[in-house]
Design a protein around this motif. Structure first.
Motif, PDB file in Angstrom:
ATOM      1  N   ASP A  34       0.768  -1.245   0.062  1.00 34.01           N
ATOM      2  CA  ASP A  34      -0.172   0.085  -0.218  1.00 34.01           C
ATOM      3  C   ASP A  34       0.937   1.313   0.013  1.00 34.01           C
ATOM      4  N   GLU A  35       1.368   2.011  -0.987  1.00 32.58           N
ATOM      5  CA  GLU A  35       1.676   3.191  -1.082  1.00 32.58           C
ATOM      6  C   GLU A  35       3.113   3.389  -0.898  1.00 32.58           C
ATOM      7  N   LEU A  36       4.079   2.043  -1.517  1.00 33.00           N
ATOM      8  CA  LEU A  36       5.305   1.124  -0.495  1.00 33.00           C
ATOM      9  C   LEU A  36       5.924   2.792  -1.260  1.00 33.00           C
ATOM     10  N   MET A  37       5.790   3.518  -2.203  1.00 32.71           N
ATOM     11  CA  MET A  37       6.625   4.563  -2.611  1.00 32.71           C
ATOM     12  C   MET A  37       6.234   6.264  -2.115  1.00 32.71           C
ATOM     13  N   ALA A  38       5.410   5.936  -1.620  1.00 30.60           N
ATOM     14  CA  ALA A  38       4.496   7.061  -1.454  1.00 30.60           C
ATOM     15  C   ALA A  38       5.719   8.366  -0.226  1.00 30.60           C
ATOM     16  N   GLY A  39       6.273   9.594  -0.466  1.00 31.00           N
ATOM     17  CA  GLY A  39       7.143  10.169   0.292  1.00 31.00           C
ATOM     18  C   GLY A  39       8.281   9.878  -0.153  1.00 31.00           C
ATOM     19  N   LEU A  40       8.799   8.436  -0.824  1.00 28.70           N
ATOM     20  CA  LEU A  40      10.664   8.434  -1.744  1.00 28.70           C
ATOM     21  C   LEU A  40      11.216   9.344  -2.157  1.00 28.70           C
ATOM     22  N   ASN A  41      12.257   9.415  -2.623  1.00 28.88           N
ATOM     23  CA  ASN A  41      12.655  10.374  -3.637  1.00 28.88           C
ATOM     24  C   ASN A  41      13.047   9.666  -4.961  1.00 28.88           C
ATOM     25  N   HIS A  42      13.202  10.524  -5.850  1.00 35.66           N
ATOM     26  CA  HIS A  42      13.230   9.679  -7.039  1.00 35.66           C
ATOM     27  C   HIS A  42      14.612   8.164  -7.185  1.00 35.66           C
ATOM     28  N   THR A  43      15.497   8.514  -6.495  1.00 34.08           N
ATOM     29  CA  THR A  43      17.041   7.615  -5.724  1.00 34.08           C
ATOM     30  C   THR A  43      15.874   6.160  -5.726  1.00 34.08           C
TER      31      THR A  43
END
Length: 239
Positions: free
Chosen positions: A164-173
């Motif tokens: 559930d939204e693993l990538m939310a709030g992460l930067n491009h890298t």
């Protein structure tokens, strides 16, 4: 036979239909994306699959067995693990112990302390968290907390992983690393059903995508089909 399938799945909160007559299927070994505007019912659907909520109507089957309304721990021990939109870790416990708990208590068959320790150690290495294994979860970066939550889910030995939204709030890298992680998890033979707003990731790693809008299934297809859908563009993707 799909590893996961739902028929007519419906959930109301008061007079609002958060999920309405949704049919879905996830095949063994697939990576399937679930997208839609905020409030579309995506996390509610995950809560229904994982047992956190009970449907008002419809049925959900895992490996052909009806799991509708079962308790979350029973569904987990059948082989369904999940992460959460807002990270849920045991904040004051070291990263290692977070994963160890998954190994000890999350799967259907009992495991020894020694075996669970080996599994937790291997999973922390798989997730790139070995260097922070002794650090309390609350002191990890958001990216590492998300990885820790995935590691704990994997420790339950799932056949199906709900992200559930693993990538939310992460930067491009970090997003690129998370995309690679989803691919590596699939390579371990684990089926992935993922909610995500990072369209680059959804379009790159998913075999199929399902779109929810106002609790109803708006569209379903390959990434290419979804990207070309005028209806999806108007409702969600934008021009």
């Amino acid at each position: 036979m799909p590893i996961l399938e739902g028929e007519g799945v419906t959930k109301h909160f008061g007079g609002l239909a958060a999920v309405s007559r949704v049919d879905f299927g996830v095949g063994q070994g697939e990576v399937v994306g679930l997208i839609g505007p905020n409030g579309a019912g995506k996390t509610t659907l995950f809560n229904l699959i994982s047992g956190a909520l009970v449907p008002k109507a419809g049925s959900i089957r895992f490996n052909g067995e009806n799991i509708t309304g079962l308790k979350p721990h029973k569904i987990c021990r059948m082989g369904v693990a999940r992460t959460f939109q807002s990270v849920k870790v045991f904040a004051n416990m070291p990263a290692f112990e977070n994963v160890l708990l998954g190994s000890l208590f999350g799967c259907s068959t009992g495991t020894s302390s020694a075996a669970a320790t080996r599994e937790a150690t291997d999973l922390l290495e798989f997730m790139g968290l070995s260097a922070v294994s002794a650090i309390p979860a609350k002191d990890l970066t958001l990216g590492n907390q998300k990885r820790l939550e995935v590691a704990r889910a994997l420790a339950t030995k799932p056949e199906l992983l709900l992200l559930d939204e693993l990538m939310a709030g992460l930067n491009h890298t970090e997003v690129a690393e998370a995309m690679e992680l989803v691919t590596r998890i699939r390579e371990q033979g684990i089926t992935v059903f993922m909610i995500e707003h990072v369209m680059k990731a959804i379009m790159s790693v998913c075999d199929r995508i399902m779109v929810l809008h106002h609790g109803e299934k708006l569209a379903e297809g390959t990434p290419e089909e979804i990207a070309a859908s005028k209806t999806v563009i108007e409702v969600y993707l934008g021009e």
